[in-house]
Design a protein around this motif. Structure first.
Motif, mmCIF file in Angstrom:
data_model
loop_
_atom_site.group_PDB
_atom_site.id
_atom_site.type_symbol
_atom_site.label_atom_id
_atom_site.label_comp_id
_atom_site.label_asym_id
_atom_site.label_seq_id
_atom_site.Cartn_x
_atom_site.Cartn_y
_atom_site.Cartn_z
ATOM 1 N N SER A 1 3.273 1.928 4.718
ATOM 2 C CA SER A 1 3.336 2.187 3.280
ATOM 3 C C SER A 1 3.918 0.965 2.582
ATOM 4 N N PRO A 2 3.410 0.638 1.389
ATOM 5 C CA PRO A 2 4.068 -0.417 0.610
ATOM 6 C C PRO A 2 5.512 -0.041 0.311
ATOM 7 N N LEU A 3 6.350 -1.064 0.186
ATOM 8 C CA LEU A 3 7.761 -0.874 -0.137
ATOM 9 C C LEU A 3 8.103 -1.725 -1.350
ATOM 10 N N VAL A 4 8.888 -1.171 -2.251
ATOM 11 C CA VAL A 4 9.378 -1.941 -3.395
ATOM 12 C C VAL A 4 10.888 -1.782 -3.468
ATOM 13 N N VAL B 1 12.054 1.003 -0.959
ATOM 14 C CA VAL B 1 11.625 2.408 -0.922
ATOM 15 C C VAL B 1 10.102 2.455 -0.949
ATOM 16 N N PRO B 2 9.484 3.509 -0.407
ATOM 17 C CA PRO B 2 8.019 3.621 -0.419
ATOM 18 C C PRO B 2 7.460 3.653 -1.835
ATOM 19 N N GLU C 1 1.314 0.492 -7.568
ATOM 20 C CA GLU C 1 2.644 0.123 -8.047
ATOM 21 C C GLU C 1 3.099 -1.190 -7.422
ATOM 22 N N ALA C 2 2.875 -1.344 -6.111
ATOM 23 C CA ALA C 2 3.318 -2.557 -5.415
ATOM 24 C C ALA C 2 2.533 -3.782 -5.884
ATOM 25 N N ALA D 1 12.456 -7.925 5.076
ATOM 26 C CA ALA D 1 13.573 -7.076 4.670
ATOM 27 C C ALA D 1 14.292 -7.606 3.434
ATOM 28 N N LEU D 2 14.066 -8.870 3.072
ATOM 29 C CA LEU D 2 14.699 -9.468 1.891
ATOM 30 C C LEU D 2 13.798 -9.410 0.664
#
Length: 702
Positions: free
Chosen positions: A63-66, A73-74, A79-80, A434-435
């Motif tokens: 899942s994309p994360l923002v 968060v997913p 949105e991403a 992660a950054l």
């Protein structure tokens, strides 16, 4: 899920071993033998066998994360993607196009590398693009261009190695970095040939050698010059070849003659009798090869070092003759193709130079843009990373993990943290991802189709074997969607220039590469399937039949790729590494790989079987050095350089020089080897000096 076995290639090193992926009743796939591919003939290392483990949704991103209030968060894809487009648009508007950086990877397919370079230059309009392949074989590429006018890792197939008379293998531990290739060298010796290994450590590869030369790290240049001196002094040069096929010999000979054997022995630690024996073994057979890898290349004088080994080959009449010559063992899966088609700061597709007006005209015509709109050459990889947060304010990163892999890694991590905006496309949540402000989950090798170019210059087709998880898209999809968002209001929507079908992208790549040094125009997906790969250059035969050229397995047999067809000697002289040991930092550090992990470990560290074999970092040191330090096997040892401190358990062995320590570079955190390494750059290739820096050792008490 497909119900039949799918022939494809390993996702890891530049061998690109053939494998079959077969579906499992319980879901997922298993790797089965594919004996028809000539590079590995069915053999696989542990990384290849366990590669499907990274396909698991338990391991990979789905899942994309923002980033929201400091936490990833997913999010939805829209949105991403919207957030990435806004971050890049805002940066470009406020600070100009060169404030947007793009950083790629040597594992991206040719199609992705091509599209990424095109996206940077015509959508973002930035010159600031490079890739982690700069850390792989850029010094060998630069030296090959100077000498031969062309850069291809190996100018001959691996199958030629067992039939030559002698191989000098410089700075490669291929028994651990690409184990299936070791059989070619075993067969060489079975056939009566000899193997000389040059490495400061007595590695698994060096154990197979007829002669092991263990120079002090950073002195490979002096070693090559010393061997050439002896070739001249003993009358072993091929004068007819030098006269007919080369230029620049007098200057190169004069430079080599200043490096007499006793002087070279003092610099390198390799004895004069060993130097003489190496020359005898190399010169007596009718055919011979020199193969280099990261050892001599990852130095602040790497281009000159490789050039010295090429001079040795030229003086003895090896390049451009059957079963002979110089070659480079590329490391990353698509390190070769990745730079041929536009990821590199100074190159356009087809290995064209970005500052060549004719090259710009040709590629701009394929892209449908004005040549003058293309930006000029940008920063090299380390220089780009070093400029993050200052000149470069936003970064789009695909398939790389510089928080672990870059030299002076703690500094680069700080630079990444200082960015206004970071977007990462990756398979897993790497230390760099992660950054990020946005992370996009993208397909990996078994979930997509695309081409790669292995270390022989053999273009191969990886075929999709399984459907990616829901919510995962390819990097081509990402570039298509971002181009659409960033071209809003334009007369012609830019996403049309960024198709998501890899074969369509490859068709455009063929046109863009046509007439270039790395000409792929005669290669088609159909040919790649039918012929088990095609060697470039392979120009198209014409409009009626584009498939008539057979490809070029062996280069330079008739002429070199220079204007006059002659290979060029380049005079070079020994110089010290950028940071010699002193009273404060009296020991040399060198770095490298272990068999069960790969590069920054972002994927292999997620495989249980591989972690069991190589669970973490270590410091390899000689018993004499361990005794002086007061360290026993397994004790935590701190290695300290001018750039930082790393701690890992001691591994005590007589397989390393007493003045040298070794650390593998696959791990983050306390044991991150690249916290220590020196970013001093080669003036030509811009390769950092990973292989030699001054350190001190400290015991670590509870």
């Amino acid at each position: 899920m497909r119900t039949t076995s799918t022939p494809t290639h390993c996702p890891y090193c530049a061998l690109q071993c053939g494998m079959n992926l077969s579906p499992l009743p319980s879901g997922g796939v298993e790797v089965t033998e594919r004996a028809d591919f000539p590079v590995n003939r069915g053999a696989l290392c542990g990384k290849g066998r366990t590669a499907p483990a990274v396909l698991s949704s338990r391991v990979r991103l789905t899942s994309p994360l923002v980033r929201s209030e400091g936490t990833l968060v997913p999010a939805t894809w829209d949105e991403a993607l919207d957030r990435i487009a806004e971050g890049l648009r805002r940066t470009r508007t406020e600070h100009g196009p060169d404030a947007c950086g793009v950083f790629g990877g040597g594992g991206l397919t040719n199609e992705k590398a091509y599209a990424l370079g095109k996206f940077a230059r015509i959508v973002l309009g930035t010159s600031q693009i490079d890739y982690n392949g700069r850390f792989c074989m850029s010094s060998a590429a630069a030296a090959g261009m100077k000498a031969f006018g062309l850069d291809r890792g190996l100018p001959f197939p691996l199958e030629d190695i067992p039939r030559t008379g002698c191989v000098i293998l410089v700075g490669s531990n291929l028994a651990e970095t690409m184990p299936p290739a070791l059989r070619f060298f075993s067969e060489l010796r079975e056939n009566g040939g000899t193997l000389i290994v040059v490495d400061p450590r007595r590695t698994r590869t060096a154990e197979q050698a007829d002669l092991h030369l263990a120079p002090r790290p950073g002195t490979d240049l002096a070693l090559a010059l010393g061997l050439l001196h002896l070739v001249v002094a003993e009358g072993r040069t091929d004068e007819a070849y030098i006269q007919e096929r080369t230029s620049g010999w007098e200057e190169a000979r004069a430079a080599a003659m200043a490096h007499w054997p006793e002087y070279v022995e003092r610099i390198t630690g390799v004895s004069v009798p060993q130097l003489r024996e190496a020359v005898r073994l190399f010169c007596e057979p009718e055919s011979a090869m020199v193969l280099t890898a990261r050892g001599p290349e990852q130095q602040s004088k790497g281009t000159d070092t490789v050039g010295a080994w090429i001079n040795l080959c030229l003086a003895t009449g090896r390049p451009g003759r059957p079963l002979s010559g110089y070659g480079c063992l590329t490391g990353q899966g698509n390190g070769q193709g990745g730079r041929e088609h536009g990821q590199k700061a100074d190159q356009l597709p087809g290995y064209r130079k970005l500052d060549d007006p004719e090259a710009r005209r040709h590629v701009a015509e394929v892209w449908g843009v004005d040549p003058d709109s293309l930006p000029g050459p940008g920063r090299s990889a380390y220089e780009l990373l070093d400029a993050l947060g200052t000149d470069i304010r936003a970064l789009l990163l695909m398939g790389s993990n510089p928080v672990v892999s870059a030299p002076r890694a703690a500094h680069i991590e700080d630079r990444i943290r200082s960015l206004d905006f970071l977007a990462v496309c990756d398979v897993v949540l790497s230390e760099t991802a992660a950054l990020a402000d946005v992370v996009l989950p993208v397909t990996q090798w078994a979930e997509e189709t695309g081409t790669i170019t292995n270390l022989e210059g053999r273009v191969l087709l990886r075929r999709q074997a399984i459907t990616p998880p829901e919510g995962v898209h390819s990097d081509l999809h990402v570039l298509h969607e971002l181009a659409a968002r960033l071209s809003a209001g334009a007369e012609k929507s830019l996403e049309k220039g960024f198709p998501t079908d890899p074969e369509e992208v490859f068709g455009e790549l063929r046109r863009a590469s046509a007439g270039g040094a790395a000409d792929y125009s005669g290669i088609t997906y159909r040919r790649l399937v039918e012929e088990n790969g095609v060697f470039w250059p392979c120009p198209a035969g014409g409009d009626v039949s584009p498939d008539v050229h057979p490809g070029t397995p062996r280069l330079f047999l008739d002429r070199f790729a220079t204007e006059d067809g002659r290979a060029r000697f380049v005079p070079v002289s020994h110089r010290a590494i950028a940071e010699e040991p002193d009273a404060e930092y009296p020991v040399l550090l060198t770095t490298g790989r272990v068999v069960a992990q790969y590069q920054s470990g972002a994927q292999t560290r997620r495989v249980d079987e591989l972690n069991a074999a190589a669970p973490g970092p270590f410091v390899e040191l000689h018993p004499r050095l361990a005794e002086r330090l007061g360290a026993a096997e397994g004790d935590p040892v701190a290695v300290v350089s001018r750039r930082g401190r790393a701690v890992a358990p001691a591994r005590i062995t007589r397989a390393i020089r007493p003045d040298t320590v070794f650390m593998p570079f696959h791990w983050p955190g306390e044991g991150r080897a690249n916290t220590l390494t020196n970013p001093a750059l080669d003036p030509t290739s811009r390769m950092p000096e990973f292989k030699a820096c001054a350190v001190r050792l400290e015991t670590v008490r509870d």
